[in-house]
Scaffold this motif. Sequence first.
Motif, short mmCIF file in Angstrom:
data_model
loop_
_atom_site.label_atom_id
_atom_site.label_comp_id
_atom_site.label_asym_id
_atom_site.label_seq_id
_atom_site.Cartn_x
_atom_site.Cartn_y
_atom_site.Cartn_z
N ALA A 49 0.83 -1.21 0.00
CA ALA A 49 0.00 0.00 0.00
C ALA A 49 0.86 1.25 0.00
N THR A 50 2.12 1.12 -0.42
CA THR A 50 3.03 2.26 -0.44
C THR A 50 2.63 3.26 -1.51
N PRO A 51 2.47 4.53 -1.17
CA PRO A 51 2.14 5.55 -2.18
C PRO A 51 3.32 5.77 -3.13
N TYR A 52 3.01 5.95 -4.41
CA TYR A 52 4.07 6.17 -5.39
C TYR A 52 3.53 6.90 -6.61
N LEU A 53 4.46 7.33 -7.44
CA LEU A 53 4.16 7.95 -8.73
C LEU A 53 5.01 7.26 -9.78
N ALA A 54 4.39 6.71 -10.82
CA ALA A 54 5.13 6.06 -11.90
C ALA A 54 5.78 7.12 -12.78
N TYR A 55 7.08 6.99 -13.03
CA TYR A 55 7.77 8.04 -13.77
C TYR A 55 7.74 7.84 -15.29
N ASP A 56 7.05 6.80 -15.77
CA ASP A 56 6.92 6.61 -17.21
C ASP A 56 5.45 6.64 -17.63
N ALA B 16 -1.47 1.97 -12.27
CA ALA B 16 -0.30 1.95 -13.16
C ALA B 16 0.41 3.29 -13.16
N ALA B 17 -0.31 4.37 -12.83
CA ALA B 17 0.26 5.72 -12.83
C ALA B 17 0.63 6.20 -11.44
N PHE B 18 -0.19 5.89 -10.44
CA PHE B 18 0.08 6.37 -9.09
C PHE B 18 -0.73 5.57 -8.08
N ALA B 19 -0.29 5.61 -6.84
CA ALA B 19 -1.04 5.04 -5.73
C ALA B 19 -0.99 6.04 -4.58
N LEU B 20 -2.12 6.23 -3.91
CA LEU B 20 -2.22 7.16 -2.79
C LEU B 20 -2.28 6.40 -1.48
#
Length: 483
Positions: free
Chosen positions: A248-255, A267-271
């Motif tokens: 459940a780690t928040p992230y932003l996909a850089y591609d 696929a693009a981001f997780a909050l």
Amino acid sequence: MGAGPAGLCAALRLQQLNYRVALVERSPRWPRPQIGEALTPGVKNIIDFLDANQALEKVPHLARLPTRLRWQSHTPEIVAHSNSAVVNRAAFDAALLQLARERGVQVYQPASLTRVSGQAGAWQLNFATPAGQQQIQACFILDARGRSPQHIACAPRLSASWVELAHTDIPVGLAHLTQVEAVEHGWLWGTHLPDKRYRVMLLCDPATQHQLMPGRPEVWLRANCASSQLFTAIAELPFAGRLQACSATPYLAYDSWQEGRLKLGDAAFALDPISSSGVEKAMRFSLQAVIAIHTVHHTQQASRHELAREFFQRRLIETCARHSLWTQRYYAQVWCSHHAFWRERAVPYPDTLKLTADASTHALFDALQQEFEHLQNYRQPELKRQPFLREHQAIRFSRDVKVIKAPCVMNDQVQLWPALQHPHLESPLAFLENEALLPRLAILSHQPTLAAVLGILSQSMSIHKARRLLEWLWQRGLLEATH
């Protein structure tokens, strides 16, 4: 690709704009089990926009569940939620997929993508189905297949583990409400589901669980329930089914933006799931991605293509930065903030990912950091308490106002439009209450009277609305009287 809320939202919107859409879903099991049942009020606005209300009327849901919250103090409080809902996510996704089929979206399911060739505007996709190999041509590819391995972490690691209780085992005090409680090593969330079961979930740092109780996730969940106030009764109860877990780690996909290929949803981001707004934000971002696609499709101008890309990435960065700042501040309020789990999340997260990709990746990372710093430093202005100007007074823009060109959505496309920039504005302002401020207010450079400005604005809106817009600008210091 992908028939979750993000992919389906994009497919339905593209179909509304008269695009031919093919949707490829790999899961053979449908409706597929899902988590993320809590829907925030904004989802209703999106469903209205997609004209999908009728399709979702029969989806099992529970509305207006109150929340028992133990967060800022040791004493729990009850919080009312008038417009939120808990839905059967499998049924929610299935209803949207059926609506997409009915509206002419070509659905391939189950289907496994085997090859992508070609280039933007002329892609060729090969995928395997039970009926054999299939091939389609596409101008754009939207990837909504789930969590991306190519990403920038926006917070320390977080894992979610959950189980359900059978309805016959739910303690009386837990029926028909949602519970959220901060504990030493994370937080517990529980809610009554539409099928009468009760789900309890633990969000924590996976390293802590591995350190304290390696290989015993169910015991770890029960131990956290036992140490809580709100979930103590669950600690010794039988679980209906096996414990499940996911990152459940928040992230932003850089591609997320590649020429002719865009990523959506997970696929693009997780909050961070603490806000329960993941489904809404994913669907809203899909609508913004469609605007970028629509812009590219309707022009050959390289400058407009670049504007569409900037718009897409700006919305992606703003979504992640705003949510990161909100969660950082919310975590800082917790009653047990002195514990390591909470201390790490109550400060800006210095991502340690070594970026080895191209310069655009570094630029995206820098833009994310800059947006976060901008939002962190922004302070809401104190509104003027003086009475509004008299109609005979001459007015002008404040000397701190700058007129710039900003990307705006007009007719479902991104266009540059004149906007106001001022220290009291969080971002450039081009429209207020759906009214373009410029060039209507360009007359202010001549220092007209308030009555003259109202007269010009009232040609295209009511005099009451015109006065309301000017009062809004005056209260925030964007307008001033001349002497």
